[in-house]
Scaffold this motif. Structure first.
Motif, PDB file in Angstrom:
ATOM      1  N   VAL A  12       0.852  -1.184   0.000  1.00 39.54           N
ATOM      2  CA  VAL A  12       0.000   0.000   0.000  1.00 39.54           C
ATOM      3  C   VAL A  12       0.890   1.236   0.000  1.00 39.54           C
ATOM      4  CG1 VAL A  12      -0.158   0.076   2.518  1.00 39.54           C
ATOM      5  CG2 VAL A  12      -1.981   1.089   1.133  1.00 39.54           C
ATOM      6  N   GLN A  13       0.394   2.295  -0.563  1.00 37.85           N
ATOM      7  CA  GLN A  13       1.140   3.549  -0.556  1.00 37.85           C
ATOM      8  C   GLN A  13       1.022   4.216   0.812  1.00 37.85           C
ATOM      9  OE1 GLN A  13      -0.270   5.907  -3.873  1.00 37.85           O
ATOM     10  NE2 GLN A  13       1.387   5.157  -5.167  1.00 37.85           N
ATOM     11  N   SER A  14       2.006   5.016   1.115  1.00 35.03           N
ATOM     12  CA  SER A  14       1.968   5.791   2.352  1.00 35.03           C
ATOM     13  C   SER A  14       0.682   6.613   2.404  1.00 35.03           C
ATOM     14  CB  SER A  14       3.181   6.709   2.412  1.00 35.03           C
ATOM     15  OG  SER A  14       3.192   7.431   3.629  1.00 35.03           O
ATOM     16  N   GLY A  15       0.014   6.561   3.561  1.00 32.29           N
ATOM     17  CA  GLY A  15      -1.262   7.247   3.715  1.00 32.29           C
ATOM     18  C   GLY A  15      -2.464   6.361   3.441  1.00 32.29           C
ATOM     19  N   GLY A  16      -2.212   5.191   2.895  1.00 29.36           N
ATOM     20  CA  GLY A  16      -3.280   4.269   2.553  1.00 29.36           C
ATOM     21  C   GLY A  16      -3.736   3.421   3.729  1.00 29.36           C
ATOM     22  N   ASN A  83      -5.099   2.531   9.146  1.00 31.08           N
ATOM     23  CA  ASN A  83      -5.268   3.722   8.321  1.00 31.08           C
ATOM     24  C   ASN A  83      -4.038   4.611   8.422  1.00 31.08           C
ATOM     25  OD1 ASN A  83      -7.915   2.866   7.745  1.00 31.08           O
ATOM     26  ND2 ASN A  83      -8.741   3.982   9.509  1.00 31.08           N
ATOM     27  N   SER A  84      -3.931   5.521   7.487  1.00 32.36           N
ATOM     28  CA  SER A  84      -2.807   6.479   7.475  1.00 32.36           C
ATOM     29  C   SER A  84      -1.469   5.764   7.643  1.00 32.36           C
ATOM     30  CB  SER A  84      -2.997   7.524   8.589  1.00 32.36           C
ATOM     31  OG  SER A  84      -4.217   8.203   8.444  1.00 32.36           O
ATOM     32  N   LEU A  85      -1.293   4.715   6.874  1.00 29.45           N
ATOM     33  CA  LEU A  85      -0.081   3.906   7.004  1.00 29.45           C
ATOM     34  C   LEU A  85       1.161   4.701   6.639  1.00 29.45           C
ATOM     35  CD1 LEU A  85      -1.516   0.562   5.707  1.00 29.45           C
ATOM     36  CD2 LEU A  85      -0.322   0.852   7.882  1.00 29.45           C
ATOM     37  N   LYS A  86       2.223   4.408   7.368  1.00 28.32           N
ATOM     38  CA  LYS A  86       3.509   5.065   7.162  1.00 28.32           C
ATOM     39  C   LYS A  86       4.538   4.011   6.767  1.00 28.32           C
ATOM     40  CE  LYS A  86       2.445   8.188  11.038  1.00 28.32           C
ATOM     41  NZ  LYS A  86       2.916   8.675  12.361  1.00 28.32           N
ATOM     42  N   GLN A 112       1.183 -17.471  11.172  1.00 29.45           N
ATOM     43  CA  GLN A 112       2.388 -17.590  10.354  1.00 29.45           C
ATOM     44  C   GLN A 112       2.921 -16.237   9.899  1.00 29.45           C
ATOM     45  OE1 GLN A 112      -0.649 -18.042   9.270  1.00 29.45           O
ATOM     46  NE2 GLN A 112      -0.814 -16.972   7.316  1.00 29.45           N
ATOM     47  N   GLY A 113       2.112 -15.212  10.053  1.00 31.87           N
ATOM     48  CA  GLY A 113       2.530 -13.857   9.689  1.00 31.87           C
ATOM     49  C   GLY A 113       2.032 -13.455   8.318  1.00 31.87           C
ATOM     50  N   THR A 114       1.751 -12.175   8.187  1.00 29.42           N
ATOM     51  CA  THR A 114       1.349 -11.619   6.895  1.00 29.42           C
ATOM     52  C   THR A 114       2.139 -10.331   6.670  1.00 29.42           C
ATOM     53  OG1 THR A 114      -0.549 -10.950   5.530  1.00 29.42           O
ATOM     54  CG2 THR A 114      -0.631 -10.327   7.848  1.00 29.42           C
ATOM     55  N   LEU A 115       2.645 -10.174   5.467  1.00 24.40           N
ATOM     56  CA  LEU A 115       3.561  -9.074   5.168  1.00 24.40           C
ATOM     57  C   LEU A 115       2.796  -7.813   4.787  1.00 24.40           C
ATOM     58  CD1 LEU A 115       6.488  -8.094   4.719  1.00 24.40           C
ATOM     59  CD2 LEU A 115       6.278  -8.924   2.355  1.00 24.40           C
ATOM     60  N   VAL A 116       3.160  -6.729   5.422  1.00 26.02           N
ATOM     61  CA  VAL A 116       2.632  -5.405   5.081  1.00 26.02           C
ATOM     62  C   VAL A 116       3.789  -4.557   4.583  1.00 26.02           C
ATOM     63  CG1 VAL A 116       1.601  -3.293   5.970  1.00 26.02           C
ATOM     64  CG2 VAL A 116       0.732  -5.518   6.723  1.00 26.02           C
ATOM     65  N   THR A 117       3.658  -4.053   3.367  1.00 25.76           N
ATOM     66  CA  THR A 117       4.676  -3.206   2.758  1.00 25.76           C
ATOM     67  C   THR A 117       4.064  -1.846   2.477  1.00 25.76           C
ATOM     68  OG1 THR A 117       5.676  -5.150   1.714  1.00 25.76           O
ATOM     69  CG2 THR A 117       6.339  -2.984   0.884  1.00 25.76           C
ATOM     70  N   VAL A 118       4.737  -0.795   2.889  1.00 21.08           N
ATOM     71  CA  VAL A 118       4.234   0.565   2.696  1.00 21.08           C
ATOM     72  C   VAL A 118       5.260   1.334   1.880  1.00 21.08           C
ATOM     73  CG1 VAL A 118       3.381   2.659   3.789  1.00 21.08           C
ATOM     74  CG2 VAL A 118       3.067   0.443   4.918  1.00 21.08           C
ATOM     75  N   SER A 119       4.844   1.776   0.716  1.00 25.38           N
ATOM     76  CA  SER A 119       5.759   2.525  -0.152  1.00 25.38           C
ATOM     77  C   SER A 119       5.622   4.017   0.127  1.00 25.38           C
ATOM     78  CB  SER A 119       5.460   2.230  -1.618  1.00 25.38           C
ATOM     79  OG  SER A 119       4.156   2.648  -1.948  1.00 25.38           O
ATOM     80  N   SER A 120       6.738   4.699   0.055  1.00 25.67           N
ATOM     81  CA  SER A 120       6.722   6.142   0.337  1.00 25.67           C
ATOM     82  C   SER A 120       6.496   6.956  -0.915  1.00 25.67           C
ATOM     83  CB  SER A 120       8.036   6.553   0.990  1.00 25.67           C
ATOM     84  OG  SER A 120       9.125   6.190   0.180  1.00 25.67           O
TER      85      SER A 120
END
Length: 120
Positions: A12-16, A83-86, A112-120
């Motif tokens: 997700v993009q930053s802020g998403g 929300n408002s991911l950084k 088992q874990g789930t990956l969250v990636t936040v692009s700036s």
């Protein structure tokens, strides 16, 4: 045997926003607490948010006001609305459950874990 199945991670993009889900299955006689922890590369696993059987929520200071944890007791499922991911929220998010068995044994189980990636 109790198992946790996580879903909802992604890019997700930053802020998403993203919504994580964790469903517990198995013999959970008494639900104590359920929550989400996260671990970024090179860092220790840390608390993000937890919720108790009385629906009392606890949040890390870094996510307060942005993340909301909730649960559906009928489905033994917990959700984390983010929300408002950084970029600093990027991590592997692990679901965690504390429960008691019929013989009153307290047990803990991890997903088992789930990956969250936040692009700036």
């Amino acid at each position: 045997q109790v198992q946790l199945v996580e879903s909802g991670g992604g890019l997700v993009q930053s802020g998403g926003s993203l919504r994580l889900s964790c469903a517990a299955s198995g013999n959970i006689f008494v639900f104590n607490a359920m929550g989400w922890y996260r671990q970024a590369p090179g860092k220790q696993r840390e608390l993000a948010a937890t919720i108790t059987s009385g629906d009392r929520a606890n949040y890390a200071d870094s996510v307060k006001g942005r993340f909301t944890i909730s649960r559906d007791s009928a489905k033994n499922t917990v959700y984390l609305q983010m929300n408002s991911l950084k970029p600093e929220d990027a991590a592997i998010y692990y679901c965690n459950l504390w429960y008691r068995t019929l013989d009153n044994t307290a047990l803990e189980v991890w997903g088992q874990g789930t990956l969250v990636t936040v692009s700036s």
